[in-house]
Motif scaffolding. Structure first.
Motif, PDB file in Angstrom:
ATOM      1  N   ARG A 198     -27.427  18.161  29.586  1.00  0.00           N
ATOM      2  CA  ARG A 198     -28.113  19.453  29.749  1.00  0.00           C
ATOM      3  C   ARG A 198     -28.397  20.059  28.387  1.00  0.00           C
ATOM      4  N   ALA A 199     -29.490  20.824  28.314  1.00  0.00           N
ATOM      5  CA  ALA A 199     -29.860  21.454  27.046  1.00  0.00           C
ATOM      6  C   ALA A 199     -28.709  22.312  26.519  1.00  0.00           C
ATOM      7  N   ILE A 200     -28.071  23.056  27.419  1.00  0.00           N
ATOM      8  CA  ILE A 200     -26.849  23.787  27.055  1.00  0.00           C
ATOM      9  C   ILE A 200     -25.703  23.143  27.824  1.00  0.00           C
ATOM     10  N   PRO A 201     -24.891  22.334  27.135  1.00  0.00           N
ATOM     11  CA  PRO A 201     -23.855  21.584  27.859  1.00  0.00           C
ATOM     12  C   PRO A 201     -22.630  22.448  28.183  1.00  0.00           C
ATOM     13  N   ALA A 202     -21.751  21.914  29.010  1.00  0.00           N
ATOM     14  CA  ALA A 202     -20.617  22.670  29.553  1.00  0.00           C
ATOM     15  C   ALA A 202     -19.562  23.009  28.512  1.00  0.00           C
ATOM     16  N   LYS A 203     -18.874  24.108  28.775  1.00  0.00           N
ATOM     17  CA  LYS A 203     -17.685  24.492  28.006  1.00  0.00           C
ATOM     18  C   LYS A 203     -16.473  23.778  28.618  1.00  0.00           C
ATOM     19  N   TYR A 204     -15.916  24.304  29.692  1.00  0.00           N
ATOM     20  CA  TYR A 204     -14.755  23.678  30.329  1.00  0.00           C
ATOM     21  C   TYR A 204     -15.153  23.030  31.652  1.00  0.00           C
ATOM     22  N   SER A 205     -14.351  22.040  32.062  1.00  0.00           N
ATOM     23  CA  SER A 205     -14.369  21.547  33.441  1.00  0.00           C
ATOM     24  C   SER A 205     -12.980  21.738  34.013  1.00  0.00           C
ATOM     25  N   LEU A 206     -12.932  22.108  35.292  1.00  0.00           N
ATOM     26  CA  LEU A 206     -11.645  22.301  35.972  1.00  0.00           C
ATOM     27  C   LEU A 206     -11.648  21.397  37.198  1.00  0.00           C
ATOM     28  N   LEU A 207     -10.737  20.432  37.232  1.00  0.00           N
ATOM     29  CA  LEU A 207     -10.735  19.456  38.328  1.00  0.00           C
ATOM     30  C   LEU A 207      -9.455  19.606  39.140  1.00  0.00           C
ATOM     31  N   SER A 208      -9.667  19.798  40.441  1.00  0.00           N
ATOM     32  CA  SER A 208      -8.552  20.029  41.362  1.00  0.00           C
ATOM     33  C   SER A 208      -8.377  18.789  42.232  1.00  0.00           C
ATOM     34  N   GLY A 209      -7.180  18.252  42.245  1.00  0.00           N
ATOM     35  CA  GLY A 209      -6.892  17.051  43.030  1.00  0.00           C
ATOM     36  C   GLY A 209      -6.405  17.442  44.417  1.00  0.00           C
ATOM     37  N   ARG A 210      -7.318  17.438  45.397  1.00  0.00           N
ATOM     38  CA  ARG A 210      -6.939  17.831  46.767  1.00  0.00           C
ATOM     39  C   ARG A 210      -6.336  16.640  47.499  1.00  0.00           C
ATOM     40  N   ILE A 211      -6.980  15.465  47.382  1.00  0.00           N
ATOM     41  CA  ILE A 211      -6.380  14.212  47.859  1.00  0.00           C
ATOM     42  C   ILE A 211      -6.517  13.225  46.692  1.00  0.00           C
ATOM     43  N   VAL A 212      -5.401  12.732  46.205  1.00  0.00           N
ATOM     44  CA  VAL A 212      -5.454  11.879  45.018  1.00  0.00           C
ATOM     45  C   VAL A 212      -5.235  10.417  45.412  1.00  0.00           C
ATOM     46  N   ALA A 213      -5.652   9.518  44.525  1.00  0.00           N
ATOM     47  CA  ALA A 213      -5.491   8.084  44.797  1.00  0.00           C
ATOM     48  C   ALA A 213      -4.008   7.722  44.701  1.00  0.00           C
ATOM     49  N   LYS A 214      -3.585   6.805  45.551  1.00  0.00           N
ATOM     50  CA  LYS A 214      -2.179   6.351  45.503  1.00  0.00           C
ATOM     51  C   LYS A 214      -1.936   5.529  44.255  1.00  0.00           C
ATOM     52  N   GLU A 215      -2.941   4.704  43.948  1.00  0.00           N
ATOM     53  CA  GLU A 215      -2.828   3.851  42.771  1.00  0.00           C
ATOM     54  C   GLU A 215      -4.134   3.903  42.021  1.00  0.00           C
ATOM     55  N   GLY A 216      -4.097   3.866  40.696  1.00  0.00           N
ATOM     56  CA  GLY A 216      -5.325   3.954  39.912  1.00  0.00           C
ATOM     57  C   GLY A 216      -5.896   5.353  39.984  1.00  0.00           C
ATOM     58  N   GLY A 217      -7.167   5.489  39.595  1.00  0.00           N
ATOM     59  CA  GLY A 217      -7.805   6.802  39.649  1.00  0.00           C
ATOM     60  C   GLY A 217      -7.283   7.774  38.611  1.00  0.00           C
ATOM     61  N   ASP A 218      -6.627   7.263  37.565  1.00  0.00           N
ATOM     62  CA  ASP A 218      -6.228   8.156  36.472  1.00  0.00           C
ATOM     63  C   ASP A 218      -7.491   8.709  35.817  1.00  0.00           C
ATOM     64  N   THR A 219      -7.425   9.933  35.352  1.00  0.00           N
ATOM     65  CA  THR A 219      -8.494  10.448  34.511  1.00  0.00           C
ATOM     66  C   THR A 219      -7.974  10.403  33.076  1.00  0.00           C
ATOM     67  N   GLU A 220      -8.747   9.766  32.209  1.00  0.00           N
ATOM     68  CA  GLU A 220      -8.318   9.602  30.817  1.00  0.00           C
ATOM     69  C   GLU A 220      -9.134  10.515  29.915  1.00  0.00           C
ATOM     70  N   PHE A 221      -8.460  11.062  28.920  1.00  0.00           N
ATOM     71  CA  PHE A 221      -9.096  11.988  27.981  1.00  0.00           C
ATOM     72  C   PHE A 221      -8.887  11.487  26.556  1.00  0.00           C
ATOM     73  N   ALA A 222      -9.912  11.644  25.733  1.00  0.00           N
ATOM     74  CA  ALA A 222      -9.799  11.280  24.320  1.00  0.00           C
ATOM     75  C   ALA A 222     -10.054  12.529  23.480  1.00  0.00           C
ATOM     76  N   ASP A 223      -9.237  12.722  22.473  1.00  0.00           N
ATOM     77  CA  ASP A 223      -9.333  13.886  21.588  1.00  0.00           C
ATOM     78  C   ASP A 223     -10.384  13.614  20.506  1.00  0.00           C
ATOM     79  N   MET A 224     -11.513  14.290  20.608  1.00  0.00           N
ATOM     80  CA  MET A 224     -12.636  14.013  19.713  1.00  0.00           C
ATOM     81  C   MET A 224     -12.515  14.698  18.358  1.00  0.00           C
ATOM     82  N   ARG A 225     -11.560  15.601  18.216  1.00  0.00           N
ATOM     83  CA  ARG A 225     -11.267  16.178  16.889  1.00  0.00           C
ATOM     84  C   ARG A 225     -10.566  15.120  16.060  1.00  0.00           C
ATOM     85  N   VAL A 226      -9.590  14.469  16.702  1.00  0.00           N
ATOM     86  CA  VAL A 226      -8.874  13.393  16.015  1.00  0.00           C
ATOM     87  C   VAL A 226      -9.845  12.253  15.702  1.00  0.00           C
ATOM     88  N   ALA A 227     -10.752  11.979  16.653  1.00  0.00           N
ATOM     89  CA  ALA A 227     -11.737  10.916  16.426  1.00  0.00           C
ATOM     90  C   ALA A 227     -12.543  11.216  15.158  1.00  0.00           C
TER      91      ALA A 227
END
Ligand code: OGA
Ligand code: MN
Length: 294
Positions: A121-150
């Motif tokens: 998007r021309a103006i991209p997002a600030k925060y995202s908030l993700l709520s796990g209502r039904i989560v996967a039993k196995e797998g489905g991890d959400t992974e994050f990378a710190d782009m300041r460190v990058a």
């Protein structure tokens, strides 16, 4: 209740206690969470049994909710959730898992690539908030990378090349890279590439970060294959294991991330059963090319 935050990864990410998201927060609590976001970039809240209205009410503490239009190929009559909520589940309107070859599912598979939300998007997002209502039993991890460190860990020559570069982002590129190119004329128009700075400066902390996303298709002024090779190298650098926090979901977790200083992806999981994840997104405030780069 006083908000407190405990760091849960060697370089970033924190777990918050002292906030009940089913109720309005005090200005002090909101300020403590924002300060935590500036510092940790990803915050985890456990045991938050919230509904969609409570999630949206919590979200607007941090800014306006982003208009989700133009971010997917789901038709208006197919929406499972009300306006303001982004459906990141594997479900159709009736709550059934999407068929393997459903266009929507294939499109959503793009979330398995490293990305920053709404970088198309021309103006991209600030925060995202993700709520796990039904989560996967196995797998489905959400992974994050710190782009300041990058950014901070780039060698000096590469950092100099990055400073000042402008990239073109589009859903056409991220989906195209997975072999999904069956877009209608209208969708192609809707997904017109936008320009983003490759290096961003955080408006509060002044820290620089690499702004990478699978939506990047080229760098302005570069031959496309050279741009893609360069970006691929940067993503590989940024996604090194020591800089990645992998979130293992528990039911009723809510995770907030700062799209300006992290990228994320979801890992494979069993799609024959529901994984009901609901996102709200806080809008950004300016095009990245107009934000201070230096
Ligand atoms: C998102 C996203 C990851 C997930 O909500 O923006 O990329 O874990 N989701 O479903
Ligand atoms: Mn995402």
């Amino acid at each position: 209740m006083t908000v407190s935050i405990r760091q849960i990864h060697p370089v970033f990410a924190g777990e918050v206690s002292g906030a009940d998201l089913t109720k309005p927060l005090s200005p002090q609590q909101v300020a403590a969470i924002e300060a935590g976001m500036d510092r940790y970039a990803v915050l985890v809240f456990r045991d938050q049994k919230i509904d969609d209205d409570q999630q949206m009410a919590f979200t607007v503490n941090f800014g306006a909710i982003e208009n989700a239009q133009g971010g997917n190929i789901t038709k208006a009559h197919e929406f499972r959730l009300k306006q303001g909520m982004v459906d990141v589940s594997n479900l159709d309107k009736d709550g059934k898992p999407l068929a393997r070859d459903d266009r929507r599912r294939m499109f959503n598979l793009g979330n398995r690539l490293w990305h920053s939300d709404s970088s198309f998007r021309a103006i991209p997002a600030k925060y995202s908030l993700l709520s796990g209502r039904i989560v996967a039993k196995e797998g489905g991890d959400t992974e994050f990378a710190d782009m300041r460190v990058a950014y901070d860990t780039l060698d000096e020559a590469t950092r100099k090349i990055c400073d000042g570069l402008i990239c073109e982002h589009s859903l056409i590129y991220s989906r195209g890279s997975m072999g999904f190119d069956q877009l209608s004329e209208d969708e192609t128009k809707m997904f017109k590439p936008v320009r983003q700075s490759l290096v961003r400066t955080h408006p509060v902390t002044g820290r620089r970060s690499l702004y990478l996303s699978s939506h990047i298709g080229t760098i302005v002024g570069w031959p496309m294959p050279e741009a893609r090779d360069f970006i691929r190298d940067l993503v590989e650098h940024a996604a090194q294991r020591p800089y990645v926090y992998a979130h293992k979901w528990r039911t009723c977790d809510l995770v907030i991330w700062d799209n300006r200083q992290t990228m994320h992806r979801v890992r494979r999981f069993d799609e024959s059963v529901p994984r009901d994840m609901r996102r709200t997104t806080v809008a950004g405030d300016a095009p990245t090319t107009q934000q201070a780069a230096a």
